[in-house]
Design a protein around this motif. Sequence first.
Motif, PDB file in Angstrom:
ATOM      1  N   ARG A 263     -28.508  11.232 -16.190  1.00 50.94           N
ATOM      2  CA  ARG A 263     -28.714  12.838 -15.581  1.00 50.94           C
ATOM      3  C   ARG A 263     -29.840  12.516 -15.879  1.00 50.94           C
ATOM      4  NH1 ARG A 263     -24.909  17.358 -14.802  1.00 50.94           N
ATOM      5  NH2 ARG A 263     -25.844  17.561 -13.953  1.00 50.94           N
ATOM      6  N   ASP A 264     -30.900  11.333 -16.501  1.00 52.41           N
ATOM      7  CA  ASP A 264     -32.075  11.586 -17.142  1.00 52.41           C
ATOM      8  C   ASP A 264     -32.830  10.438 -16.623  1.00 52.41           C
ATOM      9  OD1 ASP A 264     -31.060   9.687 -18.555  1.00 52.41           O
ATOM     10  OD2 ASP A 264     -32.388  10.158 -20.122  1.00 52.41           O
ATOM     11  N   VAL A 265     -32.731  10.166 -15.050  1.00 51.96           N
ATOM     12  CA  VAL A 265     -34.107   9.177 -14.269  1.00 51.96           C
ATOM     13  C   VAL A 265     -35.255   9.819 -13.975  1.00 51.96           C
ATOM     14  CG1 VAL A 265     -34.153   8.195 -12.148  1.00 51.96           C
ATOM     15  CG2 VAL A 265     -31.637   8.285 -13.401  1.00 51.96           C
ATOM     16  N   PRO A 266     -36.087   9.048 -14.160  1.00 55.71           N
ATOM     17  CA  PRO A 266     -37.802   9.452 -14.278  1.00 55.71           C
ATOM     18  C   PRO A 266     -38.043   9.506 -13.038  1.00 55.71           C
ATOM     19  CG  PRO A 266     -37.536   7.259 -14.653  1.00 55.71           C
ATOM     20  CD  PRO A 266     -35.687   7.650 -14.389  1.00 55.71           C
ATOM     21  N   VAL A 267     -37.663  11.292 -12.152  1.00 53.28           N
ATOM     22  CA  VAL A 267     -37.921  11.172 -11.482  1.00 53.28           C
ATOM     23  C   VAL A 267     -38.009  12.669 -11.639  1.00 53.28           C
ATOM     24  CG1 VAL A 267     -36.816  10.184  -9.686  1.00 53.28           C
ATOM     25  CG2 VAL A 267     -35.917  11.680 -10.619  1.00 53.28           C
ATOM     26  N   ASP A 268     -38.781  13.865 -10.949  1.00 50.29           N
ATOM     27  CA  ASP A 268     -39.456  15.113 -10.764  1.00 50.29           C
ATOM     28  C   ASP A 268     -39.269  16.222  -9.788  1.00 50.29           C
ATOM     29  OD1 ASP A 268     -40.899  15.008 -13.295  1.00 50.29           O
ATOM     30  OD2 ASP A 268     -42.493  14.349 -12.334  1.00 50.29           O
ATOM     31  N   PHE A 269     -38.379  16.788 -10.264  1.00 51.14           N
ATOM     32  CA  PHE A 269     -37.614  18.236  -9.173  1.00 51.14           C
ATOM     33  C   PHE A 269     -38.853  19.272  -8.995  1.00 51.14           C
ATOM     34  CE2 PHE A 269     -35.816  21.810  -8.044  1.00 51.14           C
ATOM     35  CZ  PHE A 269     -35.504  21.858  -6.858  1.00 51.14           C
ATOM     36  N   ALA A 270     -39.102  18.735  -7.912  1.00 51.94           N
ATOM     37  CA  ALA A 270     -40.839  19.713  -8.035  1.00 51.94           C
ATOM     38  C   ALA A 270     -40.065  20.987  -6.723  1.00 51.94           C
ATOM     39  CB  ALA A 270     -42.179  19.476  -7.100  1.00 51.94           C
ATOM     40  N   ARG A 271     -39.859  22.400  -6.908  1.00 53.76           N
ATOM     41  CA  ARG A 271     -39.139  23.163  -5.657  1.00 53.76           C
ATOM     42  C   ARG A 271     -39.914  23.188  -3.884  1.00 53.76           C
ATOM     43  NH1 ARG A 271     -37.095  28.618  -6.548  1.00 53.76           N
ATOM     44  NH2 ARG A 271     -35.868  28.753  -9.174  1.00 53.76           N
ATOM     45  N   GLU A 272     -41.478  22.984  -4.429  1.00 51.39           N
ATOM     46  CA  GLU A 272     -42.292  22.884  -3.401  1.00 51.39           C
ATOM     47  C   GLU A 272     -41.651  21.618  -2.219  1.00 51.39           C
ATOM     48  OE1 GLU A 272     -43.521  22.998  -6.874  1.00 51.39           O
ATOM     49  OE2 GLU A 272     -43.573  25.031  -6.273  1.00 51.39           O
ATOM     50  N   SER A 273     -42.270  20.642  -2.738  1.00 51.99           N
ATOM     51  CA  SER A 273     -41.896  19.640  -2.431  1.00 51.99           C
ATOM     52  C   SER A 273     -40.410  19.315  -1.250  1.00 51.99           C
ATOM     53  CB  SER A 273     -42.134  18.180  -3.309  1.00 51.99           C
ATOM     54  OG  SER A 273     -41.106  17.797  -4.789  1.00 51.99           O
ATOM     55  N   CYS A 274     -40.037  20.169  -2.401  1.00 50.52           N
ATOM     56  CA  CYS A 274     -38.500  19.585  -1.165  1.00 50.52           C
ATOM     57  C   CYS A 274     -37.585  21.318  -0.550  1.00 50.52           C
ATOM     58  CB  CYS A 274     -37.174  19.548  -3.029  1.00 50.52           C
ATOM     59  SG  CYS A 274     -37.745  18.079  -3.395  1.00 50.52           S
ATOM     60  N   HIS A 275     -38.782  21.946  -0.427  1.00 49.81           N
ATOM     61  CA  HIS A 275     -38.409  22.925   0.321  1.00 49.81           C
ATOM     62  C   HIS A 275     -38.251  22.560   1.718  1.00 49.81           C
ATOM     63  CE1 HIS A 275     -38.620  27.092   1.854  1.00 49.81           C
ATOM     64  NE2 HIS A 275     -38.515  27.913   0.717  1.00 49.81           N
ATOM     65  N   VAL A 276     -37.053  22.959   2.460  1.00 45.09           N
ATOM     66  CA  VAL A 276     -37.051  22.866   3.953  1.00 45.09           C
ATOM     67  C   VAL A 276     -37.909  23.490   4.699  1.00 45.09           C
ATOM     68  CG1 VAL A 276     -35.659  23.370   6.142  1.00 45.09           C
ATOM     69  CG2 VAL A 276     -34.471  23.359   3.658  1.00 45.09           C
ATOM     70  N   SER A 277     -38.803  22.746   5.543  1.00 51.74           N
ATOM     71  CA  SER A 277     -40.523  22.860   5.870  1.00 51.74           C
ATOM     72  C   SER A 277     -40.354  23.123   7.390  1.00 51.74           C
ATOM     73  CB  SER A 277     -41.388  22.387   4.955  1.00 51.74           C
ATOM     74  OG  SER A 277     -41.390  20.752   5.244  1.00 51.74           O
ATOM     75  N   THR A 278     -41.280  23.126   7.864  1.00 48.11           N
ATOM     76  CA  THR A 278     -41.074  23.626   9.443  1.00 48.11           C
ATOM     77  C   THR A 278     -41.118  21.578   9.490  1.00 48.11           C
ATOM     78  OG1 THR A 278     -42.682  25.308   9.126  1.00 48.11           O
ATOM     79  CG2 THR A 278     -42.936  23.461  11.178  1.00 48.11           C
ATOM     80  N   TYR A 279     -41.242  20.687  10.744  1.00 50.04           N
ATOM     81  CA  TYR A 279     -40.560  19.858  11.184  1.00 50.04           C
ATOM     82  C   TYR A 279     -40.863  19.771  12.668  1.00 50.04           C
ATOM     83  CZ  TYR A 279     -36.219  20.640  13.902  1.00 50.04           C
ATOM     84  OH  TYR A 279     -35.831  20.480  14.984  1.00 50.04           O
ATOM     85  N   ASP A 280     -41.322  18.920  12.922  1.00 49.17           N
ATOM     86  CA  ASP A 280     -41.737  18.200  14.356  1.00 49.17           C
ATOM     87  C   ASP A 280     -40.901  18.492  15.122  1.00 49.17           C
ATOM     88  OD1 ASP A 280     -42.949  17.199  16.652  1.00 49.17           O
ATOM     89  OD2 ASP A 280     -45.206  16.400  15.670  1.00 49.17           O
ATOM     90  N   ARG A 281     -40.182  19.067  15.738  1.00 51.63           N
ATOM     91  CA  ARG A 281     -38.800  18.875  16.780  1.00 51.63           C
ATOM     92  C   ARG A 281     -39.559  17.860  17.440  1.00 51.63           C
ATOM     93  NH1 ARG A 281     -35.738  20.557  21.128  1.00 51.63           N
ATOM     94  NH2 ARG A 281     -33.603  20.859  20.140  1.00 51.63           N
ATOM     95  N   ASN A 282     -40.707  17.677  18.138  1.00 52.99           N
ATOM     96  CA  ASN A 282     -41.292  16.527  19.063  1.00 52.99           C
ATOM     97  C   ASN A 282     -40.751  15.208  18.791  1.00 52.99           C
ATOM     98  OD1 ASN A 282     -41.235  18.610  21.787  1.00 52.99           O
ATOM     99  ND2 ASN A 282     -43.287  18.819  21.188  1.00 52.99           N
ATOM    100  N   GLU A 283     -41.333  14.823  17.215  1.00 52.40           N
ATOM    101  CA  GLU A 283     -40.910  13.826  17.328  1.00 52.40           C
ATOM    102  C   GLU A 283     -40.105  13.066  16.790  1.00 52.40           C
ATOM    103  OE1 GLU A 283     -42.274  11.759  12.248  1.00 52.40           O
ATOM    104  OE2 GLU A 283     -42.570  13.637  13.179  1.00 52.40           O
TER     105      GLU A 283
END
Length: 325
Positions: A263-283
């Motif tokens: 449970r200490d893998v070198p990865v960062d959890f940043a709220r901003e980068s994991c926030h459910v955000s707008t996506y291109d529905r057409n894509e």
Amino acid sequence: MDEVNAKSKEFAQGSKPLLLLFDGNSIVHRAFHALPPLTVSKTGEMVNAVYGFVNTVLKVAGEFKPAYWACAFDRPTPTFRHKKFEEYKAQRPQIPEELKGQIKLVHRVVESLHIPAFEVDGFEADDILGTLARKANEQGIEVVIVTGDNDMLQVISPGVKALIPRRAFADTILYDEQAVQGKYEIKPIQIPDFKALVGDPSDNIPGVPGVGEKTAAKLLQQFGNLEGIQTHIGEVMPEKLRTILSEHLPRAFKNRELTTIVRDVPVDFARESCHVSTYDRNEVVDLFRELEFTKLLPRLPQHIGEKGVVAGSEVSITAHYQVVN
């Protein structure tokens, strides 16, 4: 069903935001073996596992309405577990070619939906998920891990739950601490010791001879962990079991190094980068049409809510999972 809907609404309307973590490889493998063959008519390419993955993401996200989401994948390179134990997963057959291509397609799906993907050389997706869950919890975020791997039950805590299928791919259970206790008669934190004693054939980890699930559970109920068993070895009954454990405990300790999720893998959890955000529905629509997932098109959200929650789709999503208390 009403209980499930109430539980998902509790997450969606709770005071704490929710992070959905998807175990990419596990979900894909489960879908590949559980669903009937499905191919793209134009190319003959197998896509049943991709379809199962997409169906899972849309269903779970639509029901739980997370503020954050992320997906973890295994890397094709050896992990630290392979270095510790050369025979780790050595019995597993090579990944079929028709599945390898689907894993690549799942990466495309994840990218098109703007779901952050994590993978780290030397570690498994389990380790990444465990690390992200811990870091998110420390930031006051509730976590639900969507996986097909019971190993993830060991990371369950008051702020972390796991959604895992039973025999049928679409029939899943939402595990909390009480549910783990009901299934194994031990606490989530004791699962690495449990698997170290019993062994794990799927990972080619040999257990202690003669120690099955019931015996392992009783030992851990009485002594807590492997250290407790070692310290109180003289109290183990019957004598035959005491003799076996005295001989094989060193192997069990080595096993636990393999069965414990890091449970200490070198990865960062940043709220901003994991926030459910707008996506291109057409894509995404273009990708689904390429894969001939026409039945899933109406279930794509029209947009992402302002608060980062997946908005309701055109067609209601039917949940097939059960909350276990």
